[in-house]
Enzyme design. Structure first.
Site, PDB file in Angstrom:
ATOM      1  N   SER A   1       0.840  -1.197   0.000  1.00 28.52           N
ATOM      2  CA  SER A   1       0.000   0.000   0.000  1.00 28.52           C
ATOM      3  C   SER A   1       0.874   1.245   0.000  1.00 28.52           C
ATOM      4  O   SER A   1       1.773   1.384   0.829  1.00 28.52           O
ATOM      5  CB  SER A   1      -0.911   0.010   1.219  1.00 28.52           C
ATOM      6  OG  SER A   1      -1.825  -1.066   1.169  1.00 28.52           O
TER       7      SER A   1
ATOM      8  N   GLU B   1       2.713   6.010   2.842  1.00 26.94           N
ATOM      9  CA  GLU B   1       3.119   4.958   3.768  1.00 26.94           C
ATOM     10  C   GLU B   1       4.505   4.436   3.384  1.00 26.94           C
ATOM     11  O   GLU B   1       5.324   4.147   4.258  1.00 26.94           O
ATOM     12  CB  GLU B   1       2.112   3.813   3.731  1.00 26.94           C
ATOM     13  CG  GLU B   1       2.483   2.632   4.618  1.00 26.94           C
ATOM     14  CD  GLU B   1       1.444   1.534   4.593  1.00 26.94           C
ATOM     15  OE1 GLU B   1       1.822   0.389   4.887  1.00 26.94           O
ATOM     16  OE2 GLU B   1       0.273   1.823   4.288  1.00 26.94           O
TER      17      GLU B   1
END
Length: 301
Positions: free
Chosen positions: A223, A295
């Site tokens: 992600s 992230e």
């Protein structure tokens, strides 16, 4: 060369001009001028003490699963935890050195009838990286199963133990991101069962679910953006609705099946990936007024 010779005298594994594309799941990036792989906590301490004494900056590498290394690579040494890979179950505790792969943890637990780590099956990366990022899988955080962490404090080169304090942790955040600590060993909470059938079943379920979601189709760093629940929609959904699924720059692409994945289609440059990240942030900000937060980590020169 002087650094390499000094480290070799300490009997520590050190290599020159190592391809970081071979040490990251995104499979891109330049070379590390020096790649150092300590085998013990003592060796790790010796390496850090040596670099500190000689005022040499360095980068600490885990499994490279949440990382994009620049096309120029690293002109500073990289310290890898890949050889800190011992795992054992002792006196009711699952003890893993920081370089142990999360897949290895899942297999070990299945083989030893230990429950509690199933949702991390198929997760790329290491125990050290999981702690650093407070990895989250299927609504469970690493901090939910964490007991303690042995770490090297870079300020005084002392090996210390961190006891779990829930107040130190948040979604995708850990105290290891804000302190100069290197994870050496992790202790997890697990439950000993009489047989492993349910553990194996769950492990297989999570791995297959990742496969169905396309996690293993192409090299990626997982992600790309954190989710912000207060906004009401996952980051991948916002990117989808912004019309960016399948958008390509160079050899990198926002995955056609999931907006929060950027994949390497075979010849991606790190600059391509960074450009896609910026494109997604700008477009989502323009369309929805939402600021995407990365992230994945970008590192290197």
């Amino acid at each position: 060369m002087e650094l390499k010779e000094a480290l070799l005298k300490l009997n520590i594994d050190v290599r020159e001009n190592v391809k970081m594309s071979e040490h990251t799941t995104m499979k891109c990036g330049g070379n590390a001028i020096l790649f150092v792989a300590p085998k013990t906590f003592l060796e790790m301490t010796q390496v850090v003490e040596f670099f500190n004494k000689n005022q040499v900056e360095f980068f600490v590498l885990g499994g490279g699963s949440n990382l994009v290394v620049s096309d120029k690579g690293f002109s500073r040494p990289v310290i890898s935890t890949e050889k800190l890979n011992h795992i054992e179950y002792l006196q009711g505790k699952l003890i893993c050195q920081s370089g142990v792969l999360m897949d290895t943890v899942a297999d070990f637990c299945a083989n030893n009838c230990l429950s509690g780590m199933e949702m991390f099956s198929g997760l790329p990366g290491t125990c050290g990286g999981g702690v650093y990022m407070n990895a989250r899988c299927y609504e469970k955080n690493i901090s939910d199963v964490l007991c303690q962490v042995t770490y090297l404090d870079l300020l005084d080169c002392k090996v210390k133990v961190y006891e779990m304090q829930a107040s130190d942790w948040e979604y995708k955040k850990s105290p290891f991101q804000t302190n100069k600590w290197i994870v050496l060993e992790v202790v997890y909470k697990v439950e000993k069962l009489s047989d492993n059938s349910k553990i194996v079943e769950k492990n297989n379920f999570y791995v297959e679910d990742r496969r169905q979601k396309g996690h293993f189709k192409f090299p990626s760093a997982g992600s790309v953006f954190k989710n912000n629940r207060s906004f009401g929609k996952p980051s991948g959904k916002l990117i989808d609705e912004a019309g960016l699924k399948g958008f390509t720059i160079g050899g990198a692409q926002i995955a056609p099946w999931h907006g929060n994945f950027i994949i390497n289609c075979g010849n991606a440059k790190s600059d391509d990936i960074l450009a896609l990240v910026n494109k997604a942030k700008e477009t989502v900000k323009e369309k929805f007024g939402f600021e995407l937060e990365c992230e994945i980590l970008f590192a290197g020169d």
